[in-house]
Design a protein around this motif. Structure first.
Motif, mmCIF file in Angstrom:
data_model
loop_
_atom_site.group_PDB
_atom_site.id
_atom_site.type_symbol
_atom_site.label_atom_id
_atom_site.label_comp_id
_atom_site.label_asym_id
_atom_site.label_seq_id
_atom_site.Cartn_x
_atom_site.Cartn_y
_atom_site.Cartn_z
ATOM 1 N N ILE A 65 -7.346 9.750 8.857
ATOM 2 C CA ILE A 65 -6.221 9.268 9.667
ATOM 3 C C ILE A 65 -5.903 10.268 10.770
ATOM 4 N N ALA A 66 -5.896 11.549 10.438
ATOM 5 C CA ALA A 66 -5.604 12.584 11.433
ATOM 6 C C ALA A 66 -6.655 12.581 12.540
ATOM 7 N N LEU A 67 -7.915 12.463 12.184
ATOM 8 C CA LEU A 67 -8.978 12.436 13.192
ATOM 9 C C LEU A 67 -8.856 11.216 14.100
ATOM 10 N N ALA B 184 -0.855 3.624 11.754
ATOM 11 C CA ALA B 184 0.012 3.719 10.576
ATOM 12 C C ALA B 184 0.049 2.393 9.821
ATOM 13 N N GLU B 185 0.238 1.307 10.545
ATOM 14 C CA GLU B 185 0.303 -0.005 9.904
ATOM 15 C C GLU B 185 -1.001 -0.352 9.194
ATOM 16 N N ARG B 186 -2.123 -0.052 9.830
ATOM 17 C CA ARG B 186 -3.424 -0.373 9.250
ATOM 18 C C ARG B 186 -3.678 0.416 7.962
ATOM 19 N N ASN B 187 -3.113 1.613 7.894
ATOM 20 C CA ASN B 187 -3.335 2.465 6.723
ATOM 21 C C ASN B 187 -2.180 2.449 5.731
ATOM 22 N N GLY B 188 -1.133 1.679 6.024
ATOM 23 C CA GLY B 188 -0.016 1.552 5.094
ATOM 24 C C GLY B 188 0.836 2.792 4.971
ATOM 25 N N VAL B 189 0.947 3.545 6.052
ATOM 26 C CA VAL B 189 1.791 4.743 6.066
ATOM 27 C C VAL B 189 2.751 4.653 7.244
ATOM 28 N N MET C 196 2.591 13.839 11.425
ATOM 29 C CA MET C 196 2.596 15.078 10.653
ATOM 30 C C MET C 196 1.173 15.505 10.303
ATOM 31 N N LYS C 197 0.353 14.563 9.857
ATOM 32 C CA LYS C 197 -1.034 14.888 9.501
ATOM 33 C C LYS C 197 -1.814 15.337 10.719
ATOM 34 N N THR C 198 -1.508 14.760 11.871
ATOM 35 C CA THR C 198 -2.164 15.153 13.114
ATOM 36 C C THR C 198 -1.795 16.585 13.481
ATOM 37 N N CYS C 199 -0.518 16.907 13.397
ATOM 38 C CA CYS C 199 -0.059 18.257 13.707
ATOM 39 C C CYS C 199 -0.642 19.273 12.730
#
Length: 55
Positions: free
Chosen positions: A21-23, A36-41, A48-51
């Motif tokens: 997801i971060a990548l 986010a919607e596609r991954n249910g988060v 946050m995961k990106t940062c």
């Protein structure tokens, strides 16, 4: 899906899924909302995961 439900799902993601997801977010091929919607988060979870992945 409600915000609370998405957050609960986000807490159960595997490390590999979180990294993926971060990548995808760093690649900016689609919006944070869609990712986010596609991954249910939630969007903040993706951000946050990106940062975190940037170091």
């Amino acid at each position: 899906m409600t915000q609370m439900t998405r957050s609960a799902v986000g807490g159960r993601l595997s490390d590999d899924k979180r990294k993926a997801i971060a990548l995808q977010a760093l690649a900016r091929t689609e919006s944070i909302r869609v990712l986010a919607e596609r991954n249910g988060v939630s969007g903040p979870t993706v951000k946050m995961k990106t940062c975190m992945s940037r170091g």
